[in-house]
Design a protein around this motif. Sequence first.
Motif, mmCIF file in Angstrom:
data_model
loop_
_atom_site.group_PDB
_atom_site.id
_atom_site.type_symbol
_atom_site.label_atom_id
_atom_site.label_comp_id
_atom_site.label_asym_id
_atom_site.label_seq_id
_atom_site.Cartn_x
_atom_site.Cartn_y
_atom_site.Cartn_z
ATOM 1 N N UNK A 86 0.823 -1.211 0.000
ATOM 2 C CA UNK A 86 0.000 0.000 0.000
ATOM 3 C C UNK A 86 0.860 1.266 0.000
ATOM 4 N N UNK A 87 0.192 2.420 0.098
ATOM 5 C CA UNK A 87 0.890 3.700 -0.069
ATOM 6 C C UNK A 87 2.011 3.904 0.939
ATOM 7 N N UNK A 104 4.021 21.825 8.686
ATOM 8 C CA UNK A 104 3.188 20.637 8.920
ATOM 9 C C UNK A 104 2.716 20.028 7.598
ATOM 10 N N UNK A 105 2.467 20.884 6.602
ATOM 11 C CA UNK A 105 2.106 20.345 5.285
ATOM 12 C C UNK A 105 3.264 19.537 4.717
ATOM 13 N N UNK A 144 5.949 12.347 5.009
ATOM 14 C CA UNK A 144 5.522 11.081 5.606
ATOM 15 C C UNK A 144 4.861 10.198 4.552
ATOM 16 N N UNK A 145 4.062 10.805 3.686
ATOM 17 C CA UNK A 145 3.411 10.024 2.635
ATOM 18 C C UNK A 145 4.419 9.513 1.604
ATOM 19 N N UNK A 146 5.610 10.132 1.602
ATOM 20 C CA UNK A 146 6.651 9.677 0.673
ATOM 21 C C UNK A 146 7.571 8.643 1.302
ATOM 22 N N UNK A 201 9.269 5.319 10.251
ATOM 23 C CA UNK A 201 9.526 5.578 11.666
ATOM 24 C C UNK A 201 10.440 6.783 11.854
ATOM 25 N N UNK A 202 11.486 6.860 11.009
ATOM 26 C CA UNK A 202 12.495 7.904 11.202
ATOM 27 C C UNK A 202 11.903 9.287 10.938
ATOM 28 N N UNK A 203 10.985 9.411 9.971
ATOM 29 C CA UNK A 203 10.423 10.728 9.639
ATOM 30 C C UNK A 203 9.669 11.343 10.825
ATOM 31 N N UNK A 204 8.653 10.677 11.363
ATOM 32 C CA UNK A 204 7.975 11.311 12.506
ATOM 33 C C UNK A 204 8.887 11.455 13.720
ATOM 34 N N UNK A 205 9.756 10.475 13.943
ATOM 35 C CA UNK A 205 10.633 10.548 15.111
ATOM 36 C C UNK A 205 11.628 11.694 14.969
ATOM 37 N N UNK A 206 12.127 11.924 13.752
ATOM 38 C CA UNK A 206 13.065 13.031 13.544
ATOM 39 C C UNK A 206 12.377 14.352 13.800
#
Lengths: 374, 344
Positions: free
Chosen positions: A109-110, B212-213, B219-221, B289-294
Amino acid sequence: MSEYYFRTSDLAVGYNGKPLIRDIEIRLRAGEILTLIGPNGSGKSTILKSITKHLSAIRGDSFIADASVNAMSYKALSKKLAVVLTERLRGELLTCWDVVATGRYPYTNALGLLDAEDREKVFAAMERVHAADLADKDFSAISDGQRQRILLARAICQEPEIIVLDEPTSFLDIRHKLELLSILRSMAKEKGITVILSLHEIDLAQKLSDKIMCVSGETVSHFGTPDEIFREEIIHDLYGLEKGSFNLTFGSVELPAPAGEPRVFVISGCGSGVRVFRRLQKEGTPFYAGILYENDVDLQVAAPLAARVITETPFMPIRDETYDAALALMKQCDAVIRTRFPIGESNRRLADLIREAEAMGLLREEDAAPRNDE
Amino acid sequence: MTENTRVRPSRVRYSAVFLGLAAALAVLIVWNINSGSVHIPVREIARILFTGAGDDTQVGIVWKLRMPRILAAAVLGGGLALSGFLMQTFFGNPIAGPFVLGISSGSKLCVALVMIVALRYFSYVSSWAMVLAAFAGALIAMGFVLLAARAIRQMSMLLVAGIMISYICSAVTEFLITFAKDSDIVNLHSWSQGSFSGTKWSHVGVFSVIVLACLLLVFLMSKPIGAYQMGEGYAQSMGVNVKRFRVTLIFLSSLLAGCVTAFAGPISFVGIAVPHLIRLLLKTEKPILVIPASFLGGAVFCLFCDYIARTLFAPADMPISTVTALFGAPVVIVMMIRRHRARL
């Protein structure tokens, strides 16, 4: 749909818009294995990269089941074609499981999360290459052979219809080479996966492939079945080899024969001479060999290494002219080496030859055991 | 099956890291509100925050000074760490970041230019114009870095190129500031050194929206980022359109770096040190995991450093980079030594 699963048409490949290799015409049925052979720097990788769309084709196109690779999106291509690259896999802190799991990328998924079915397929792919026990190991801490198997598992769990591998056997020891290639072979035959790879080991190429492509210079010099390609002149031309140094039957190579006027004559048979020929070659001693039947294993090694070999038609008694030719050569020599081999009805004249050598005081017996004198 | 034993220990670790970061964030926010040159009791602060009532001066200090500054440190700090993470991904180099590559300085130069010109003729600069200028500056600096990277395919040279760009931009900025009006110099000077002070609520709105955008987009990437971490060739074979992906990375990282610089000036080492510490804590490089944690880590790190910057020599404010460098630089040195050892 054409009868070929994978084909290229008028493909030209190269870098920066300059064609390096032109007129590439590949025709493969589903489940066939194509091996690209050719000297270093001949452009095997360039062709493979163009097929996998890592490099855009200068001219022409490739077709997977009649779908144009040029027109296909990377995403669509990733569901049909998997690769094992020579490029070092760069990720850090990845377990082998993680690396294999990236093969599921086109299907997840995405956010790239694996579901139970994906996990099962990752596990199955690891078992397929006998690497299930490596799952928790750090990918950067395993051996080259293991790494290559993990990368193959990654390609397998991508569930491709075609796999492209760039020199997958480099850095592998002989056992892992065989293991890897037999996995490829069985995947091609059982699952109908088409395989395109490049190999340095032409002996393995001969044994593995359904089709061989010789790459050298500006065009593809030959494309065909191993039987068509493994001919003396083709292989020798392709790699620029000395005549006779490549053995077509076994795909093995010998170092060049010692130069100079031979002073040694070897009488052997039934494979007993191989060790002697090799030793003389290493010592740099030129030699004659005979009388060997044309189907004798000794001949396979004597032919490229001896200055001259006296041969006889198989299963025939030794004829006078053959005997005389051998005797004439023997008389030019300072030593005659004989090995132990059976002498029977048809080759009994070899006993005469040996007796002749003994009478001339030239005869030396070659021990069966490895020697460390001289 | 091995599956069960394999997943659980790491899941525990991930949860612990996220809980730890969230707790640290909460504690630091409270701590920051509670400290400053004017002492306000905790009960008073709670009343001001939740009811809005209280002593006017104290309400003013909490709402107009401390809260915007805290939000700036948290959101911009997170954005900076994220920007660093993206650049490390792009260049495949753990020491890349907006500050060392000169991206922050490029932004700084453009913002200074716009501010000086605009203040002279319009006496007002909108936040959006500043962000735009900073983004443009970041992209220009990034363009130079990319040119350098193309000419010399060596990671250490890339950093040297970045540092040189940074020096040039800073020199030109100082030059411009010398010619600015006296009244602007004070503000410009403290901003060009990097600081969260003087943040207004109008700023908070703008940078929160942008950062935030970006966080959401990044995060979606995380899926293609994970593929790209393995190398371009592999990413492409998994179906990633590498060209488009690279452009997106450049834009997002420059926008983040530019946005931070527009409001807080150049801040050093957050972009390198935070993602690295986070990877160490999580023991994984998985972007999801690393993106939000960073982001959380950047917020925590900057709140902590800002606390020190404004309390150590209170009432004087130190440039935030002084503190971030003090804590961030050793992390980078240790990281380089460890990597060097690992390669031997």
